[in-house]
Design an enzyme around this catalytic site. Structure first.
Site, PDB file in Angstrom:
ATOM      1  N   LYS A 111      22.334  15.215  13.220  1.00  0.00           N
ATOM      2  CA  LYS A 111      22.192  16.689  13.317  1.00  0.00           C
ATOM      3  C   LYS A 111      22.949  17.345  12.017  1.00  0.00           C
ATOM      4  O   LYS A 111      22.603  18.080  11.294  1.00  0.00           O
ATOM      5  CB  LYS A 111      22.566  17.336  14.406  1.00  0.00           C
ATOM      6  CG  LYS A 111      22.424  18.780  14.666  1.00  0.00           C
ATOM      7  CD  LYS A 111      23.213  19.436  15.509  1.00  0.00           C
ATOM      8  CE  LYS A 111      24.728  19.476  14.974  1.00  0.00           C
ATOM      9  NZ  LYS A 111      25.636  20.498  15.808  1.00  0.00           N
ATOM     10  N   CYS A 159      16.636  31.733  25.688  1.00  0.00           N
ATOM     11  CA  CYS A 159      16.139  30.167  26.230  1.00  0.00           C
ATOM     12  C   CYS A 159      17.593  29.435  26.759  1.00  0.00           C
ATOM     13  O   CYS A 159      17.672  28.234  26.163  1.00  0.00           O
ATOM     14  CB  CYS A 159      15.317  29.459  25.774  1.00  0.00           C
ATOM     15  SG  CYS A 159      14.271  28.092  26.617  1.00  0.00           S
ATOM     16  N   CYS A 191      13.456  34.217  31.210  1.00  0.00           N
ATOM     17  CA  CYS A 191      12.122  34.028  31.006  1.00  0.00           C
ATOM     18  C   CYS A 191      11.357  35.402  30.802  1.00  0.00           C
ATOM     19  O   CYS A 191      10.425  35.525  30.363  1.00  0.00           O
ATOM     20  CB  CYS A 191      11.515  33.191  32.141  1.00  0.00           C
ATOM     21  SG  CYS A 191      12.248  31.605  31.804  1.00  0.00           S
ATOM     22  N   CYS A 207      11.199  36.742  27.699  1.00  0.00           N
ATOM     23  CA  CYS A 207      10.695  35.956  26.429  1.00  0.00           C
ATOM     24  C   CYS A 207       9.098  36.270  26.064  1.00  0.00           C
ATOM     25  O   CYS A 207       8.417  36.428  27.218  1.00  0.00           O
ATOM     26  CB  CYS A 207      10.836  34.594  27.072  1.00  0.00           C
ATOM     27  SG  CYS A 207      10.149  33.443  25.808  1.00  0.00           S
ATOM     28  N   CYS A 242       4.384  29.328  28.192  1.00  0.00           N
ATOM     29  CA  CYS A 242       5.578  28.324  28.326  1.00  0.00           C
ATOM     30  C   CYS A 242       5.150  27.590  29.614  1.00  0.00           C
ATOM     31  O   CYS A 242       5.279  28.067  30.524  1.00  0.00           O
ATOM     32  CB  CYS A 242       7.007  28.776  28.155  1.00  0.00           C
ATOM     33  SG  CYS A 242       8.466  27.663  28.355  1.00  0.00           S
TER      34      CYS A 242
END
Length: 262
Positions: A170, A240, A247, A250, A256
């Site tokens: 990463k 998230c 949620c 969102c 989702c």
């Protein structure tokens, strides 16, 4: 833009602990690979995440690694500072990394200044970043390698970057993005890993970020690779969340796969 990484893994040299595709798209064409599988409604999901991230007001936006280096420093110094910030950021909140980098920069943050600093002083400056004792050791080892092998600069390929002590995939991909302005792959951290699995952006559930990176690069068009990290990291910091995701706030709640059961 910086040069693309040149190294490619030799056939038959697979290391289970760190399977990294240094240059995606070799062999079979990228279009053919993507034609096999892609997540349902991913473009719509991505566009809604962009909308939620439009304010760019998450911790990563204000205090992420791209904000931690001295943009007025010579390019070689700037790239070194980017790599150091990435090394400090592992298992550490952006706010803590940013503060540690500011303290280092106030002392003049260069390869030579770090090599001249004793371990105790370096530890006092970077504390309380996660695993700070190990990071003191890795920073000193990596800085010495950069001085001896790269003339004080950082490597310009993922293959070479991941060979440095304390530098994982990463960090290497983000270093390519930020320091060299080169897209060598997708930088996958815990947020990108978690959200990719929740959205079913991986064909099969993945257990580790490196697995997720490989899975994403199999289907996601290369044009999207650079933005995925900052989009999903900020989204993961604000909406998230790892525990009790928001949620109800969102825009993807109706499309989702994870929204109804979280």
């Amino acid at each position: 833009a910086g040069s693309q990484p040149q190294g490619t893994p030799r056939p038959g040299r697979r290391r289970k602990s760190l399977a990294i595709a240094y240059e995606p798209g070799q062999g079979e064409g990228a279009e053919a690979r993507r034609a096999r599988w892609e997540p349902q409604r991913w473009r719509e999901q991505l566009q809604r995440i962009r909308e939620m991230r439009r304010g760019r007001d998450a911790p990563v936006d204000e205090m992420g690694v791209h904000r931690c280096y001295d943009s007025s420093a010579p390019p070689q110094v700037m790239r070194y500072q980017v790599l150091l910030a990435l090394m400090l950021s592992s298992q550490t909140k952006d706010q803590v990394t940013s503060a540690a980098m500011l303290r280092l920069r106030r002392r003049g943050l260069t390869v030579d200044s770090v090599l001249q600093m004793d371990d105790e002083t370096l530890g006092q400056i970077i504390y309380p970043v996660g695993f700070w004792r190990n990071k003191v050791k890795y920073i000193k080892q990596t800085t010495a390698i950069l001085k001896q092998k790269y003339g004080g600069d950082i490597p310009s390929t993922v293959e070479e970057l991941v060979q440095l002590p304390g530098v994982g995939p990463k960090m290497a991909h983000l270093a390519m993005h930020i320091a060299w302005d080169s897209v060598a792959g997708i930088a996958v951290d815990t947020h990108v890993h978690r959200i990719s699995n929740r959205l079913k952006w991986v064909k099969k559930e993945t257990k580790y970020p490196e697995e997720t990176r490989v899975a994403l690069e199999e289907w996601l068009p290369r044009d999207f690779w650079k933005e995925i990290n900052w989009l999903l990291v900020g989204f993961g910091q604000q909406t998230c969340l790892p525990v009790k995701p928001r949620c109800s706030q969102c825009l993807n709640q109706d499309i989702c796969p994870a929204a109804t059961r979280l």
